[in-house]
Design an enzyme around this catalytic site. Structure first.
Site, PDB file in Angstrom:
ATOM      1  N   GLY A 144      29.089  47.347  39.768  1.00  0.00           N
ATOM      2  CA  GLY A 144      27.666  47.550  38.936  1.00  0.00           C
ATOM      3  C   GLY A 144      26.747  48.949  38.975  1.00  0.00           C
ATOM      4  N   GLY A 187      27.076  51.741  37.164  1.00  0.00           N
ATOM      5  CA  GLY A 187      26.823  52.298  35.588  1.00  0.00           C
ATOM      6  C   GLY A 187      28.101  53.421  36.142  1.00  0.00           C
ATOM      7  N   ALA A 200      28.325  56.129  33.245  1.00  0.00           N
ATOM      8  CA  ALA A 200      28.508  57.906  33.635  1.00  0.00           C
ATOM      9  C   ALA A 200      29.744  58.463  33.548  1.00  0.00           C
ATOM     10  CB  ALA A 200      28.324  57.547  35.342  1.00  0.00           C
ATOM     11  N   ASP A 212      22.074  51.183  30.496  1.00  0.00           N
ATOM     12  CA  ASP A 212      22.968  51.965  31.504  1.00  0.00           C
ATOM     13  C   ASP A 212      23.141  53.233  30.678  1.00  0.00           C
ATOM     14  OD1 ASP A 212      23.577  49.362  32.736  1.00  0.00           O
ATOM     15  OD2 ASP A 212      25.696  49.485  32.967  1.00  0.00           O
TER      16      ASP A 212
END
Length: 327
Positions: free
Chosen positions: A116, A118, A122, A164
């Site tokens: 959770g 990301g 990333a 995200d």
């Protein structure tokens, strides 16, 4: 050789509801994924996963449909290591008009996988940025965020949102509603993260919410209520009212719990944080396991979480105002 990094993120509000066009407010945190890319003289990909919260491994494979990685790890871990990289490379080849480009790619991350925070966004953002730069092309942050979103959309069977990848590309606090993405002002936030050591199945959790929403009117209304919380939370964030922000986070967690995306370990950490005096606490991301985010300017929440059964790690995570960057 080119090296880029991108931050992870937490959701203050809006996960799951953002899939249905409701707004969401994620913010970047100072934990990063770093991707090193070096151009090859063939069209093969060599992926070295140094640290993705699992034992490191290296695989090499080509573009043939019948050629699959042969490594002694589970298929799910191979997918985690290669799925987003493959989709990222496809975007890079398209953006640079180099369909036969091959790369040696090394991924390092201090963001837990599937928790959770990301991690996939990333890695995707950093990979696209590094690989395009390696080929002499620099993408704008908006194009980078869009191409990373397209990559996630392909991997997640059309269930991804722009939240995200936009947050990881731009840094800071952002507001996302459908295709409308923009940075917003936010004060310094006393963010504490609790991690249960697990990971939720994002696809399964998203599908579960979709099924509830389609079958029950009250589930659809719950999703809309999360959107209402986000809209109130935006103003609270702009006003810098951290106490009210925490209260709205508590409401948001309750609605996510009602949609069936929380878990015993996440709920235990949420209540441990609240009992320790946190201004608010909720799960972050798809749920099912992974992380919670709490607001507490003191050390009480972090200390309490470390003594909470089911919590593997607890740490403070400052707001990261910088998005993707070249290292």
């Amino acid at each position: 050789m080119t090296v880029s990094s991108a931050p992870g993120k937490v959701y203050l509000f809006g996960e799951h509801a953002v899939v249905y066009g409701e707004p969401a407010v994620p913010c970047a945190i100072e934990r990063r994924a770093t991707v090193t890319v070096e151009l090859r003289d063939d069209d093969r990909l060599r992926v070295n996963a140094e640290d993705l919260s699992l034992d490191g491994f290296t695989i090499e494979y080509g573009r043939g449909a019948d050629e699959t990685p042969d490594v002694n790890v589970s298929e799910s871990l191979v997918r985690a290591a290669t799925g987003y990289i493959d989709a990222s490379v496809k975007q890079v080849r398209d953006a640079t008009d180099t369909p036969d480009a091959g790369f040696d790619i090394t991924v390092e991350s201090d963001i837990p996988l599937g928790a959770g925070l990301g991690s996939s966004a990333a890695v995707t953002v950093a990979a696209i940025d590094a690989a395009t730069r390696e080929l002499g092309v620099t993408l704008s942050s908006d194009e980078l965020a869009d191409r990373a979103y397209q990559a996630e959309l392909a991997v997640q069977d059309g269930e991804a949102s722009r939240a995200d990848t936009f947050c990881c590309a731009t840094g800071g606090a952002v507001r996302v509603e459908g295709d409308d993405c923009r940075k917003i002002d936010a004060p310094d936030l006393p963010i504490v993260v609790g991690f249960d050591g697990g990971a939720g199945d994002t696809g399964k959790l998203v599908a579960g919410v979709r099924a509830l929403r389609e079958e029950y009117d009250f589930a659809a209304e719950t999703v809309e209520s999360i959107g209402d919380i986000v809209r109130q939370g935006e103003q609270v964030l702009a006003d810098g009212d951290i106490e009210k922000l925490g209260m709205l986070m508590n409401f948001n967690h309750g609605l996510l719990e009602a949609l069936g995306v929380s878990s015993r370990s996440l709920d235990n950490m949420v209540w441990a944080a609240r009992d320790a005096g946190a201004l608010g606490a909720k799960l972050t991301g798809a749920g099912g396991g992974g992380c919670i985010v709490a607001l507490d300017p003191t050390d009480e929440t972090k200390t309490a979480l470390r003594f909470t059964p089911g919590c593997e790690d607890a740490f403070r995570a400052e707001l990261d105002t910088e998005g993707v960057r070249v290292e």
